[in-house]
Design an enzyme around this catalytic site. Structure first.
Site, PDB file in Angstrom:
ATOM      1  N   GLU A 259       0.847  -1.192   0.000  1.00 22.27           N
ATOM      2  CA  GLU A 259       0.000   0.000   0.000  1.00 22.27           C
ATOM      3  C   GLU A 259       0.878   1.235   0.000  1.00 22.27           C
ATOM      4  OE1 GLU A 259      -2.742   0.462   3.220  1.00 22.27           O
ATOM      5  OE2 GLU A 259      -3.510  -1.577   3.112  1.00 22.27           O
TER       6      GLU A 259
ATOM      7  N   GLU B 203     -13.703   5.562  -0.286  1.00 24.40           N
ATOM      8  CA  GLU B 203     -14.573   4.642   0.448  1.00 24.40           C
ATOM      9  C   GLU B 203     -15.284   5.415   1.567  1.00 24.40           C
ATOM     10  OE1 GLU B 203     -12.602   0.636   1.130  1.00 24.40           O
ATOM     11  OE2 GLU B 203     -10.898   1.827   0.413  1.00 24.40           O
TER      12      GLU B 203
ATOM     13  N   LYS C 192     -15.325   4.245   5.596  1.00 20.66           N
ATOM     14  CA  LYS C 192     -14.134   3.938   6.378  1.00 20.66           C
ATOM     15  C   LYS C 192     -14.121   4.804   7.633  1.00 20.66           C
ATOM     16  CE  LYS C 192     -10.267   2.590   4.986  1.00 20.66           C
ATOM     17  NZ  LYS C 192      -8.889   2.455   4.463  1.00 20.66           N
TER      18      LYS C 192
ATOM     19  N   GLU D 265      -8.964   9.065   5.521  1.00 15.79           N
ATOM     20  CA  GLU D 265      -9.204   7.638   5.304  1.00 15.79           C
ATOM     21  C   GLU D 265     -10.259   7.383   4.236  1.00 15.79           C
ATOM     22  OE1 GLU D 265      -7.726   4.851   6.565  1.00 15.79           O
ATOM     23  OE2 GLU D 265      -6.220   6.246   7.336  1.00 15.79           O
TER      24      GLU D 265
END
Length: 395
Positions: free
Chosen positions: A263, A317, A320, A326
């Site tokens: 990542e 997203e 999250k 995030e």
């Protein structure tokens, strides 16, 4: 706009460059902690349209694995932390593989199983104790099923497992984790599997913007620093982090295990205290990183080994937890439009014709305000590379 459009047309006409960009072997993390994402079948069309050849999941979602059947995309699938204790049982490990891996092979190319995520940097000592046994048992199950040559087992670590990372040549693992990491490295050596690291220079900049150079973390031109022990110069933080991990492994007697970045990314938005979380910085980080990948660069200490990266993440997203950043690491919004402004607006039929008809996608984005999904995806990933090459071509 007209100048940019002409530049892109010229660059696309340079077939060798176009093919080179599409053959980078880009890896992408496909997270699904959201309630507004496109269907897996739509995502499969988007990803394969770009020749993105590697996708990393955090589970073994059967809908995703089925959607990518016959796509030639290599998949990393994940075994959640909550499964570790069960996977120390050989029977349960084999059953899991029979249910979550075998049914999709060979149509879907599953090449890796990550057992847990960032276990060693957490506080759960029981999970830490389960980690290596679960990895070993999963590997043994793959051997029993005749799959160990095509599917390897590993786990992903946070950089918090390092006790020292500066200078890179002095990298070491935390002393309290040494007895856990040493046998994991031996496992990787024996099974020829990589050591995965989740690396985010954004965190270092956010926590200390007064001391950490923005140019240094964004791969922008800067003098960098020279490691006093090796005289190697580092012009970006990510490469320094990678080499610090290599040094830490070497200190434990291992020079035979490859480091891969499972990542890395940069958020386009954050809370007021999350300094640097902007679309401009996110575009620079990911765009400059892609340029380095295109050049097949290695790190200063491993110059002959091209960096291997999975960018985080495909989509924003919205569910999250945690700070705003995030929820804003995605290259794309759920409707398929790019998060970053790549300087292309409106409809461009000639460009669509040049690239071929885009795949039919049921997105809600207005046709009047967006290019085809196919074109947007392409140019958001490679625009920085292409513009740089255009400058070289023009001069």
């Amino acid at each position: 706009m007209a100048t940019l459009f002409r530049a892109l047309l010229v660059l696309l006409a340079l077939t060798d460059l176009f093919v080179n960009i599409l053959s980078l072997g880009i890896g992408i993390n496909y997270g699904q902690i959201a309630n507004n994402l496109p269907s897996p079948s739509q995502v499969a069309v988007l990803v394969t349209s770009l020749n993105i050849s590697r996708v990393k999941l955090y589970d073994a979602d059967p809908n995703v694995l089925s959607a990518f059947s016959s796509s030639n995309v290599d998949f990393v699938i994940g075994l959640g932390n909550e499964y570790l204790q069960k996977m120390t049982d050989p029977k349960q490990a084999q059953t899991w593989i029979e249910q979550h891996v075998q049914p999709y092979l060979p149509q879907t190319k599953i090449t890796c199983i990550t057992v847990g995520n960032e276990i060693l940097s957490g506080n759960d000592t029981q999970l830490m104790a389960y980690l290596l046994p679960a990895m070993q048992t999963m590997h043994e199950a793959l051997v029993n099923l005749g799959l160990s040559k095509q599917v390897y087992v590993t786990t992903a670590h946070s950089l918090a497992i390092l006790g020292n990372s500066f200078p890179p040549s002095s990298g070491t693992f935390r002393q309290d984790l040494a007895e856990r990491i040493q046998p994991i490295l031996s496992f990787h050596s024996q099974t020829n599997s990589p050591f995965l690291i989740n690396a985010y220079p954004f965190f270092a900049y956010k926590d200390n913007p007064g001391q950490v150079s923005l140019e240094y973390v964004l791969f922008q031109p800067n003098p960098g620093f020279t490691d006093p022990n090796t005289n190697l110069n580092y012009d970006n933080m990510l490469y320094a982090q990678i080499d610090a991990v290599y040094s830490a492994m070497k200190a434990m007697g291992h020079t035979d295990v490859r480091v891969k970045i499972s990542e890395t990314g940069w958020p386009s938005k954050g809370d007021p205290n999350e300094v640097g979380a902007t679309p401009q910085n996110a575009q620079l980080y990911n765009g400059n990183l892609l340029r380095r990948i295109a050049q097949q660069q290695g790190t200063p200490a491993k110059s002959s080994v091209p960096i291997d990266v999975y960018v985080f993440a495909l989509f924003n997203e919205n569910q999250k937890p945690g700070p705003a950043s995030e929820r804003n690491y995605g290259l794309f919004y759920p409707n398929g439009t790019p998060v970053y402004n790549v300087g292309l607006q409106g409809s461009t039929p000639h460009m669509d014709g040049l690239l071929g008809s885009p795949p039919h996608m049921e997105y809600s984005a207005s046709k009047k305000n967006a290019l085809s999904i196919y074109t947007l995806l392409l140019f958001s990933l490679v625009s920085v590379i292409m513009l740089e090459r255009w400058r070289i071509y023009r001069n």
